[in-house]
Motif scaffolding. Sequence first.
Motif: not given
Length: 271
Positions: A7-13, A51-55, A111-115, A126-133
């Motif tokens: 789950i990519p979570l490094a975005g600033l929002g 689950i791998v969190f990318i922060i 780039d987030a996935v690569l980490k 599996l990859m989930l983008l947290p903005d999308d419920l």
Amino acid sequence: MIKQAIIPLAGLGTRLLPLTSVFAKELLPINGKPGIQYILDECIEAGIKEIVFIISTKKLMIKRYFYSDLFYKKIIKKKKDQRIIHEYKNILRYKKKIRFVFQNIPKGTGDAVLKTQKFIKNKYFLMLLPDDLIIKKNCSKAMISVHKKYKASVMASMKVKKDTVSRWGIYRYNKRLSKRNFIIDGVVEKPSVKNAPSNRAVIGRYILPRTIFKKIKSLKPGKGKETHITDAIQLLIDEKEKFVAHNFEGKYLDCGTLKGYINSSKVIGKL
Ligand code: G1P
């Protein structure tokens, strides 16, 4: 077997300002529950074990959310309220399944996935983008079935209004496998209305092969000088990796914009 999710979570929002001025958008409540917990529940119910969190260092709050137990432990012991105890245990249950990696410079989803490369053990993840419920129906679970049936990579998809195509990854298909599943033969990140291959958008759920890491490394930065997962997927499609677009059954809620975020609480509140 799909047992790991990222789950990519490094975005600033920034699209959610002012709410994200000091707060991680994924922890914002949606009808009384932090957004990230909806995503975690979807994963776990779909059979995901890790689950791998990318922060990023700016989003350390997310790690603290799951690691506050030392502080709480003593206090919770004295509590009698079953709801409080349940919520505390729930956070510990999530914590056991989560690992953290860092993406301190926001260089895009690719780039987030690569980490996460060093953590991924199986052929697919599996990859989930947290903005999308996606509510009412577990999209990840349905996609895992599609993956098993067609032995393919999978992306969630839905039709969008033609004038909004530049907000999404847009794909074209060359074969309809069934009512909801299509073989993709091209995907492009946020095309102009004029250049869009269709009005079929990619939504934030992906089952990706481990071979994607190599493709990401070979990419030059794309749109907005970021490395997009969409571009790495196109490279795999060029090499005949089978990608299926799955038109999911659940209801989509875009929590990445302020308007969408506010609306999501209203919709879930009415369920
Ligand atoms: C990302 C993807 C895009 C996809 C979208 C779904 O964009 O890059 O292809 O359609 O998620 O929400 P973002 O929302 O990060 O701009």
